[in-house]
Motif scaffolding. Structure first.
Motif, PDB file in Angstrom:
ATOM      1  N   SER A 184       0.787  -0.880   0.146  1.00  0.00           N
ATOM      2  CA  SER A 184      -0.465   0.015   0.621  1.00  0.00           C
ATOM      3  C   SER A 184       1.164   1.820  -0.114  1.00  0.00           C
ATOM      4  CB  SER A 184      -1.184  -0.058   1.363  1.00  0.00           C
ATOM      5  OG  SER A 184      -1.038   1.902   1.005  1.00  0.00           O
ATOM      6  N   LEU A 244       0.033   4.568   1.098  1.00  0.00           N
ATOM      7  CA  LEU A 244       0.695   5.148   2.103  1.00  0.00           C
ATOM      8  C   LEU A 244       0.388   4.523   3.812  1.00  0.00           C
ATOM      9  CD1 LEU A 244      -3.177   7.239   1.661  1.00  0.00           C
ATOM     10  CD2 LEU A 244      -0.878   8.074   1.113  1.00  0.00           C
ATOM     11  N   HIS A 245       0.532   3.446   3.584  1.00  0.00           N
ATOM     12  CA  HIS A 245       0.880   2.110   4.671  1.00  0.00           C
ATOM     13  C   HIS A 245       2.193   0.936   5.011  1.00  0.00           C
ATOM     14  CE1 HIS A 245      -3.817   2.619   4.701  1.00  0.00           C
ATOM     15  NE2 HIS A 245      -3.194   4.345   5.063  1.00  0.00           N
ATOM     16  N   GLY A 249       5.250  -0.474   5.288  1.00  0.00           N
ATOM     17  CA  GLY A 249       6.574   1.203   5.038  1.00  0.00           C
ATOM     18  C   GLY A 249       6.588   1.875   6.384  1.00  0.00           C
ATOM     19  N   LYS A 250       5.593   2.138   6.856  1.00  0.00           N
ATOM     20  CA  LYS A 250       5.421   3.526   7.955  1.00  0.00           C
ATOM     21  C   LYS A 250       6.055   3.118   9.242  1.00  0.00           C
ATOM     22  CE  LYS A 250       3.704   7.188   7.606  1.00  0.00           C
ATOM     23  NZ  LYS A 250       4.450   8.254   6.862  1.00  0.00           N
ATOM     24  N   TYR A 251       6.141   1.200   9.047  1.00  0.00           N
ATOM     25  CA  TYR A 251       7.240   2.010  11.096  1.00  0.00           C
ATOM     26  C   TYR A 251       8.572   1.981  10.280  1.00  0.00           C
ATOM     27  CZ  TYR A 251       8.745  -2.973   8.605  1.00  0.00           C
ATOM     28  OH  TYR A 251       9.692  -3.347   8.265  1.00  0.00           O
ATOM     29  N   CYS A 252       9.012   2.076   8.728  1.00  0.00           N
ATOM     30  CA  CYS A 252      10.460   2.803   9.072  1.00  0.00           C
ATOM     31  C   CYS A 252      10.672   3.528   8.439  1.00  0.00           C
ATOM     32  CB  CYS A 252      11.310   1.669   8.431  1.00  0.00           C
ATOM     33  SG  CYS A 252      12.437   0.518   9.072  1.00  0.00           S
ATOM     34  N   ASN A 253       9.611   4.909   8.146  1.00  0.00           N
ATOM     35  CA  ASN A 253       9.445   5.591   7.297  1.00  0.00           C
ATOM     36  C   ASN A 253       9.897   5.926   6.306  1.00  0.00           C
ATOM     37  OD1 ASN A 253       9.266   7.201   9.876  1.00  0.00           O
ATOM     38  ND2 ASN A 253      11.096   6.769  10.417  1.00  0.00           N
ATOM     39  N   ALA A 296       7.123   4.037   4.097  1.00  0.00           N
ATOM     40  CA  ALA A 296       5.751   4.491   2.883  1.00  0.00           C
ATOM     41  C   ALA A 296       5.746   4.347   1.755  1.00  0.00           C
ATOM     42  CB  ALA A 296       5.172   5.175   3.760  1.00  0.00           C
ATOM     43  N   LEU A 347       4.711   6.698  -0.452  1.00  0.00           N
ATOM     44  CA  LEU A 347       4.955   8.511  -0.109  1.00  0.00           C
ATOM     45  C   LEU A 347       5.563   9.471   0.858  1.00  0.00           C
ATOM     46  CD1 LEU A 347       2.978  11.264   0.008  1.00  0.00           C
ATOM     47  CD2 LEU A 347       2.050  10.514   2.541  1.00  0.00           C
ATOM     48  N   ASP A 348       6.631   8.530   1.878  1.00  0.00           N
ATOM     49  CA  ASP A 348       7.477   9.401   2.045  1.00  0.00           C
ATOM     50  C   ASP A 348       8.395   9.260   0.737  1.00  0.00           C
ATOM     51  OD1 ASP A 348       6.450   9.385   4.548  1.00  0.00           O
ATOM     52  OD2 ASP A 348       7.075   7.327   4.828  1.00  0.00           O
TER      53      ASP A 348
END
Length: 357
Positions: free
Chosen positions: A117, A119-120, A122-126, A128, A130-131
């Motif tokens: 996804s 937006l979501h 990989g978010k736990y490691c910044n 994602a 989007l990043d």
């Protein structure tokens, strides 16, 4: 040098298909294409080189030979997860930006393929999608695969976060009855919000198909007859739990479907074999009688025996067909031709600032 980040509303939405279609189109127009999958979620060792399984595949499909450590600078291994959960994540984003800078030096266009996804994941490691897209200064193209519903709310949320760098959305695997909804309702609504719909790819049985050998492996089953037909294609499946007469009515409409049937239903097994289904999946770890086994060999229809019950296998079949990957040459060419006949390349090239030849 423009960069295009291909993200999705969920996993298995069609990012690889879109990357291959775009890459082949740009190459045909004379552009030097680079490819990157910043976060590799499918680590694989190929000829003593570690990389991501999808990245190996896309590089091969597009005839690229870039450094795998740069193509996928971050591999999500068990060690990385343990470190992230116990000590915190290292600075992965800087590693990705550095690899991108090197890869992009000698190409005209960079295709960046997301994982999961947008937006979501990989978010736990910044890291994602989007990043990553923002850090690379890339334009964003979002693909949404229809699985029981459209995720247009997700697309709108992504647009609000990405801003003008989001060039549009593509809908994939759209059933014919939903095409009118996309054309007359969803597309106009998204376009009023500044999100052009750049293509609606119809549901296609061949693209969702899987080879018999791969299906048996993913089901944890054993092929007990006609092993030479493992390359036969399964486009769908039909559950044989009904009376023979009713089963025959359904079976005639779905000839390229694997038949999923209890190991003790020799009546349905024989009907499916005589109808030459691509394969017969026998559940409950029950082996067929000699008549069924003999007809299977004569008719060239593989038999797969699986341990689980019919309901469990049916649920797994749904997941397998929804997530089946493009790995077959026929599927790849068919998919690329289909997508390239639909995509709005003028809008894409204009957003990237390149010539549409």
């Amino acid at each position: 040098m423009p960069g295009l980040y291909i993200g999705s509303t969920s996993g298995f939405a069609g990012k690889n298909l879109l990357a291959m279609a775009l890459g082949s189109k740009f190459q045909a127009q004379g552009y030097r294409v680079g490819y990157m999958k910043p976060i590799g979620t499918l680590p694989r060792d190929m000829e003593n080189r570690m990389g991501d399984e999808d990245a190996f595949f896309i590089q091969d499909a597009l005839g690229l030979s870039q450094d795998l450590e740069l193509v996928t600078p971050v591999l999500v291994t068990e060690e990385l997860r343990e470190q992230a959960f116990s000590q915190g994540c290292p600075d992965l984003l800087s590693k990705i930006v550095s690899a991108y800078s090197t890869l992009s030096r000698e190409v005209d266009i960079m295709l960046i393929c997301g994982s999961g996804s947008f937006l979501h994941a990989g978010k736990y490691c910044n890291v994602a999608g989007l990043d990553v897209a923002k850090s690379l200064g890339a334009k964003v193209l979002l693909i949404d695969r229809f699985i029981k519903e459209f995720y247009y709310d997700y697309i709108i949320s992504a647009k609000e976060l990405v801003g003008t760098d989001m060039i549009g959305a593509v809908f994939n695997c759209v059933p014919e009855p939903q095409m009118k909804e996309v054309r007359d309702q969803i597309a106009p609504m998204l376009e009023r919000k500044g999100i052009p719909v750049l293509g609606s790819i119809p549901e296609d049985n061949l693209l969702n198909a899987i080879r018999v050998g791969d299906l048996a492996q993913r089901l944890g089953g054993k092929i007990i007859s006609v092993p030479g037909k493992q390359d036969s294609i399964v486009e769908n499946f039909l559950i044989g739990t009904m009376q023979v007469e009713n089963f025959m009515l359904h079976f005639k409409k779905r000839r390229n479907s694997a038949v999923l049937v209890g190991g003790d239903r020799s009546d349905l097994q024989l009907v499916a074999l005589e109808g030459k289904c691509p394969c017969l999946i026998l559940t409950g770890n029950l082996y067929p009688n000699d008549i069924i086994l003999s007809r299977s060999e004569v008719l060239g229809v593989p038999l797969i025996v699986v341990k689980d019950d019919t309901y469990t296998v049916a649920k797994r079949m749904e997941t397998i067909l929804e997530s089946s990957k493009l790995r077959d040459t026929v599927k790849i060419k068919h998919g690329i031709d289909l997508v390239n006949s639909i995509l709005d390349y003028h809008t894409i090239t204009t957003a990237l600032g390149i010539r549409d030849s």
